[in-house]
Structure formats: C-alpha cells, structure tokens
Design an enzyme around this catalytic site. Structure first.
Site, PDB file in Angstrom:
ATOM      1  N   TYR A  24       5.853 -22.159  19.034  1.00  0.00           N
ATOM      2  CA  TYR A  24       6.110 -22.548  20.558  1.00  0.00           C
ATOM      3  C   TYR A  24       6.563 -21.054  21.174  1.00  0.00           C
ATOM      4  O   TYR A  24       7.646 -20.310  20.674  1.00  0.00           O
ATOM      5  CB  TYR A  24       7.181 -23.588  20.955  1.00  0.00           C
ATOM      6  CG  TYR A  24       6.776 -24.884  20.582  1.00  0.00           C
ATOM      7  CD1 TYR A  24       5.490 -25.548  20.823  1.00  0.00           C
ATOM      8  CD2 TYR A  24       7.583 -25.938  19.627  1.00  0.00           C
ATOM      9  CE1 TYR A  24       5.133 -26.645  20.382  1.00  0.00           C
ATOM     10  CE2 TYR A  24       7.241 -27.104  19.461  1.00  0.00           C
ATOM     11  CZ  TYR A  24       5.950 -27.594  19.892  1.00  0.00           C
ATOM     12  OH  TYR A  24       5.498 -28.905  19.308  1.00  0.00           O
ATOM     13  N   HIS A 182      11.655 -32.235  28.687  1.00  0.00           N
ATOM     14  CA  HIS A 182      11.171 -31.585  27.131  1.00  0.00           C
ATOM     15  C   HIS A 182      12.243 -31.823  26.038  1.00  0.00           C
ATOM     16  O   HIS A 182      12.132 -31.257  24.994  1.00  0.00           O
ATOM     17  CB  HIS A 182      11.174 -30.011  27.320  1.00  0.00           C
ATOM     18  CG  HIS A 182       9.958 -29.686  28.189  1.00  0.00           C
ATOM     19  ND1 HIS A 182       9.911 -29.467  29.786  1.00  0.00           N
ATOM     20  CD2 HIS A 182       8.726 -29.355  27.939  1.00  0.00           C
ATOM     21  CE1 HIS A 182       8.931 -29.117  29.974  1.00  0.00           C
ATOM     22  NE2 HIS A 182       7.885 -29.274  28.952  1.00  0.00           N
ATOM     23  N   ARG A 212      -0.736 -22.041  31.356  1.00  0.00           N
ATOM     24  CA  ARG A 212      -0.555 -21.956  29.880  1.00  0.00           C
ATOM     25  C   ARG A 212      -1.289 -22.853  29.245  1.00  0.00           C
ATOM     26  O   ARG A 212      -2.004 -23.672  29.846  1.00  0.00           O
ATOM     27  CB  ARG A 212       0.894 -22.058  29.411  1.00  0.00           C
ATOM     28  CG  ARG A 212       1.471 -23.553  29.653  1.00  0.00           C
ATOM     29  CD  ARG A 212       2.871 -23.597  29.360  1.00  0.00           C
ATOM     30  NE  ARG A 212       3.168 -23.632  27.923  1.00  0.00           N
ATOM     31  CZ  ARG A 212       3.351 -24.932  26.943  1.00  0.00           C
ATOM     32  NH1 ARG A 212       3.057 -25.773  27.661  1.00  0.00           N
ATOM     33  NH2 ARG A 212       3.464 -24.626  25.856  1.00  0.00           N
ATOM     34  N   ASN A 214      -1.728 -25.722  25.810  1.00  0.00           N
ATOM     35  CA  ASN A 214      -0.872 -26.673  24.731  1.00  0.00           C
ATOM     36  C   ASN A 214      -1.925 -27.341  23.958  1.00  0.00           C
ATOM     37  O   ASN A 214      -3.048 -27.624  24.327  1.00  0.00           O
ATOM     38  CB  ASN A 214       0.105 -27.570  25.506  1.00  0.00           C
ATOM     39  CG  ASN A 214       1.019 -28.018  24.339  1.00  0.00           C
ATOM     40  OD1 ASN A 214       1.441 -27.605  23.416  1.00  0.00           O
ATOM     41  ND2 ASN A 214       1.162 -29.495  24.414  1.00  0.00           N
ATOM     42  N   GLU A 255      -4.782 -28.645  26.200  1.00  0.00           N
ATOM     43  CA  GLU A 255      -4.345 -29.018  27.499  1.00  0.00           C
ATOM     44  C   GLU A 255      -4.407 -27.374  28.365  1.00  0.00           C
ATOM     45  O   GLU A 255      -3.744 -26.630  27.871  1.00  0.00           O
ATOM     46  CB  GLU A 255      -3.200 -29.504  28.024  1.00  0.00           C
ATOM     47  CG  GLU A 255      -3.058 -30.899  27.439  1.00  0.00           C
ATOM     48  CD  GLU A 255      -1.592 -31.647  27.600  1.00  0.00           C
ATOM     49  OE1 GLU A 255      -1.554 -32.684  27.558  1.00  0.00           O
ATOM     50  OE2 GLU A 255      -0.606 -30.906  27.882  1.00  0.00           O
ATOM     51  N   LYS A 307       3.679 -33.249  16.453  1.00  0.00           N
ATOM     52  CA  LYS A 307       2.446 -33.360  16.872  1.00  0.00           C
ATOM     53  C   LYS A 307       1.690 -34.234  16.139  1.00  0.00           C
ATOM     54  O   LYS A 307       0.445 -34.503  16.170  1.00  0.00           O
ATOM     55  CB  LYS A 307       1.451 -31.995  16.688  1.00  0.00           C
ATOM     56  CG  LYS A 307       2.158 -30.964  17.713  1.00  0.00           C
ATOM     57  CD  LYS A 307       1.399 -29.537  17.361  1.00  0.00           C
ATOM     58  CE  LYS A 307       1.579 -28.500  18.376  1.00  0.00           C
ATOM     59  NZ  LYS A 307       1.373 -28.571  19.796  1.00  0.00           N
TER      60      LYS A 307
HETATM   61  C1  HEM Z   1       5.751 -27.555  35.101  1.00  0.00           C
HETATM   62  C2  HEM Z   1       5.840 -28.356  34.640  1.00  0.00           C
HETATM   63  C3  HEM Z   1       5.959 -29.120  33.154  1.00  0.00           C
HETATM   64  C4  HEM Z   1       6.005 -30.225  32.836  1.00  0.00           C
HETATM   65  C5  HEM Z   1       6.071 -31.432  33.846  1.00  0.00           C
HETATM   66  C6  HEM Z   1       6.043 -30.444  31.289  1.00  0.00           C
HETATM   67  C7  HEM Z   1       6.164 -31.531  30.938  1.00  0.00           C
HETATM   68  C8  HEM Z   1       6.054 -31.871  29.522  1.00  0.00           C
HETATM   69  C9  HEM Z   1       6.032 -33.060  28.755  1.00  0.00           C
HETATM   70  C10 HEM Z   1       6.041 -34.509  29.559  1.00  0.00           C
HETATM   71  C11 HEM Z   1       5.848 -33.054  27.519  1.00  0.00           C
HETATM   72  C12 HEM Z   1       5.779 -34.120  26.517  1.00  0.00           C
HETATM   73  C13 HEM Z   1       7.286 -34.359  26.131  1.00  0.00           C
HETATM   74  C14 HEM Z   1       7.328 -35.431  25.068  1.00  0.00           C
HETATM   75  O1  HEM Z   1       6.925 -35.282  24.074  1.00  0.00           O
HETATM   76  O2  HEM Z   1       7.896 -36.663  25.729  1.00  0.00           O
HETATM   77  C15 HEM Z   1       5.729 -31.519  27.240  1.00  0.00           C
HETATM   78  C16 HEM Z   1       5.642 -30.912  26.240  1.00  0.00           C
HETATM   79  C17 HEM Z   1       5.846 -29.886  25.884  1.00  0.00           C
HETATM   80  N1  HEM Z   1       6.072 -28.722  26.962  1.00  0.00           N
HETATM   81 FE1  HEM Z   1       6.056 -29.081  29.034  1.00  0.00          FE
HETATM   82  N2  HEM Z   1       5.928 -29.286  30.981  1.00  0.00           N
HETATM   83  C18 HEM Z   1       5.896 -28.291  31.843  1.00  0.00           C
HETATM   84  C19 HEM Z   1       5.823 -27.144  31.814  1.00  0.00           C
HETATM   85  C20 HEM Z   1       5.883 -26.334  30.702  1.00  0.00           C
HETATM   86  C21 HEM Z   1       6.333 -24.833  30.426  1.00  0.00           C
HETATM   87  C22 HEM Z   1       6.098 -23.774  31.338  1.00  0.00           C
HETATM   88  C23 HEM Z   1       6.262 -24.621  28.824  1.00  0.00           C
HETATM   89  C24 HEM Z   1       6.529 -23.465  28.558  1.00  0.00           C
HETATM   90  C25 HEM Z   1       7.339 -23.096  27.534  1.00  0.00           C
HETATM   91  C26 HEM Z   1       6.313 -26.109  28.464  1.00  0.00           C
HETATM   92  C27 HEM Z   1       6.401 -26.082  27.024  1.00  0.00           C
HETATM   93  C28 HEM Z   1       6.281 -27.299  26.411  1.00  0.00           C
HETATM   94  C29 HEM Z   1       5.871 -27.585  24.743  1.00  0.00           C
HETATM   95  C30 HEM Z   1       6.064 -26.360  23.803  1.00  0.00           C
HETATM   96  C31 HEM Z   1       5.768 -29.073  24.762  1.00  0.00           C
HETATM   97  C32 HEM Z   1       5.497 -29.589  23.242  1.00  0.00           C
HETATM   98  C33 HEM Z   1       4.031 -29.874  23.157  1.00  0.00           C
HETATM   99  C34 HEM Z   1       3.398 -29.980  21.748  1.00  0.00           C
HETATM  100  O3  HEM Z   1       3.851 -29.488  20.997  1.00  0.00           O
HETATM  101  O4  HEM Z   1       2.488 -30.809  21.925  1.00  0.00           O
HETATM  102  N3  HEM Z   1       6.049 -27.056  29.369  1.00  0.00           N
HETATM  103  N4  HEM Z   1       5.877 -30.851  28.557  1.00  0.00           N
END
Ligand code: HEM
Length: 338
Positions: A24, A182, A212, A214, A255, A307
C-alpha cells in the site's frame, strides 16, 4: 502471441503492477496520462467508455431499481452534485463525438446519441432532470461516484451513487470521515499512507485531476460486490478456491480511481471505474502471469487476508507459474467477448 492478438479487454486492461512486489502507498499521479502495458494501453482520458458501456449502465439502472440505498446524498451536497453533473457532461462531450452539451436559453440540452438520450435542463433546477443530478450523471458514465465535503480540516463522504462497490457499502459509510472509512484497511502496511492521502486530497486544485489504482479479486464477472448484496455473491466467493473452472471464475478486479476538485462547490469528486479480467486472460500474457505470481508470493499476510486471498493464493500461484513455464496460450478456445 503478438499484443494485437489479445482481445480488447486485455489490450485496454489497466494492469496494476509495475514491479514484482506490491505494498500500500499513497500512489497518486496526475490524470489523464496514457500508460502503456505489455498488451496495449489505458488511461488516455479520465472517463473511459468501452464496449461494455450500454451493458454496465443497464446493470446500474437495475441495481438502483432494486436497491435505492446505492444512491445517498446528505442535503447539503445537492449543489456539489450539480457541479459534478456539469463537470461530467462537459468531460464526456470533450472526448465523445456522439455526445453534446449545448447552451439553450437559461439552460442546457444534453444529447447522448450512444444511449439515445436528449434532455433539456436548467442548472440547479432539480425538477428539470428525470433523476437527482448524481444519479443522472451515473446513468451516463461507467464510473461509480462519491462526493466528499471538506470541512473542519477533514474530508467527509457525504454523497454518492455507487452500484459496483468492492466489498463495502455506501449506505453504511455515508457521513463518515475519510479516516473512518479506511478503518478496515490494514494499517501496519498502509504506514501512514491514508492520512497522507487525505492531506494531499485536501490540497487538490480544480483543473488538476489525479488518479490511483487499487486491485483485488472477484468470483465471476460480477461488478456488484457491495456488502449490501452479499447474500447474492458471498457463497460463490467462498467456493472460488475449489471451483472446477478456476481460471474462468477467478477475476482480477482493478479500480482506476480519479480525484477531482469540483470548481463551484469545492467538493472532491471520487470516481471509481471497475475493470474485471478472468485469470484465463492473465495466463495468456506470460509477463503478467509471472509478475502476479511474484507479487502474490511476496504479499504480507494481512494484505492477503484483507483482500480475501488467503484460501486462493496457493492455487493461484500454481496456475500462474505453470502458465509462465509453458509460455502460455489461451488455455481454452474462446471467442472474443470483449
Ligand atoms: C477520495 C476518496 C476515497 C474514498 C471515498 C475511499 C474509499 C475507500 C473504501 C470505501 C475502501 C474500502 C474500505 C473497507 O474495506 O471497508 C477503501 C479502501 C482502500 N483505500 Fe480508499 N478511498 C479514497 C481514496 C483513497 C486514497 C487517495 C488512497 C491512497 C492511499 C486510498 C487507499 C485505500 C487502500 C490502500 C484501500 C485498501 C484496498 C484494498 O487493499 O483492496 N483511498 N477506500
């Protein structure tokens, strides 16, 4: 196999790895920017309309019909939703020859020949649209949409139209802060990336979009893996590791996420465009098979757990290394469905 022999879904797939290891990070970069891969390229425009456009929008419509909670908007976000709509329609007509946004008196006429839509509306007049502005935008683009309000030095998830969520629920998350949503992400490995990303987003300027990526996985070609519909897909996810046709069932889910500061309201628009690719397609690209095997071998346990890859990893690595060793061709005769 030459890159040109791959189906278009492979040629335009946003392959998420750039090295043999994945962690990450606050992996944001300016958008749009064409990124080449071993099979083709992606990312030349912010909005990406592909040959699944009509099908995915029909699917979104059906999901919204049966579960209206996929659209949620706190009352103070309506001006931001109009701002988002105008941004989206302008972006569409800047890149799509069959779409137009024309000024007409006090308002606009939106024409989308690809969908057969022609609609006159006045900016800010809710009654002039057939649906709330965010839902109308979601009926024209393949992306899911989230709007974040910036106040009290934080970002808040205060509106969205999200039908293709990857294992989360918009209705559950609505009104939460960026850091709260998060919460489930394994923090040891995020290593401060989430708070850094929030600081970055709060400094985002209008007219300077970022993106970015994912990645995760899904059983079958299923876009709707929201927690809200878990009853429909949870069992197939659990059964995936033992699936007979594993290479057709396992899908890599990527994504491409864009971050856009909206010009009028100052809200942040978060666009999530989801791509699915079956393992059988990955096996047909030896460089991808090799790289994915190395990434999986090296992934820390809590990212593997988060994951949902723990039960899948051994079988995945076996398939990927065999494909790499044989130089890999499509394992089954298949027609180009893309
Ligand atoms: C701007 C709006 C953003 C929203 C609304 C958002 C929303 C979310 C949501 C809903 C999740 C799933 C969390 C869960 O398991 O319940 C997630 C996962 C994650 N987000 Fe964001 N996110 C945003 C931006 C970012 C940014 C800028 C980063 C950069 C570090 C980031 C990093 C992550 C990571 C690393 C995960 C885990 C994903 C995985 O391993 O599958 N997010 N995010």
């Amino acid at each position: 196999m030459s890159p040109f022999d791959h189906p278009s879904r492979v040629r335009s797939f946003p392959w998420p790895f750039t090295g043999d290891s994945y962690r990450y990070s606050a992996n944001v970069e300016p958008a749009p920017k064409l990124r080449r891969t071993v099979t083709g390229a992606w990312g030349g425009t912010i909005l990406d309309l592909d040959n699944q456009y009509e099908a995915e929008l029909a699917e979104r419509h059906a999901i919204l019909q049966r579960d209206s909670s996929r659209f949620v908007e706190l009352p103070h976000m309506r001006p931001a939703a109009w701002d988002a709509l105008l941004w989206g329609l302008r972006a569409l007509c800047a890149q799509e020859a069959d779409m137009r946004l024309e000024r007409a008196g006090e308002g606009f006429i939106w024409t989308n020949d690809r969908l057969g839509v022609r609609h006159a509306f006045r900016y800010g007049a809710d009654e002039s649209l057939p649906a709330p502005p965010l839902v109308f935008l979601a009926s024209q683009i393949q992306d899911d949409i989230v709007l974040l309000d910036q106040r009290e030095g934080q970002l808040w998830v205060d509106a969205g139209c999200v039908t293709f969520a990857s294992n989360w629920s918009l209705a559950f998350n609505i009104g939460m802060s960026f850091l709260e949503i998060h919460g489930p992400v394994p923090q040891n490995y995020a290593d401060g990336a989430i708070p850094r990303a929030e600081q970055f987003l709060m400094r985002l300027q209008a007219g300077q979009p970022f993106r970015r990526m994912n990645w995760t996985s899904t059983a079958g070609h299923r876009l709707d893996t929201a927690l809200d519909s878990y009853a429909d897909w949870g069992a197939s996810r659990q059964a995936m590791a033992g699936a007979e046709a594993f290479a057709e069932v396992f899908h890599m889910r990527v994504e491409v996420q864009h971050f856009i500061r909206l010009p009028e309201s100052g809200a942040i628009m978060f666009l999530i465009r989801t791509y699915l690719l079956p393992l059988s397609d990955i096996l047909a690209v030896p460089a991808w098979a090799r790289q994915f095997a190395l990434v999986l071998t090296d992934l820390p346990d809590d990212i593997i757990q988060y994951k949902g890859l723990a039960a899948l990893r051994p079988r995945l690595i076996r398939s990927l290394t065999q494909a790499d060793a044989t130089g890999s061709r499509y394992p089954h005769t298949q027609t180009d469905l893309s």
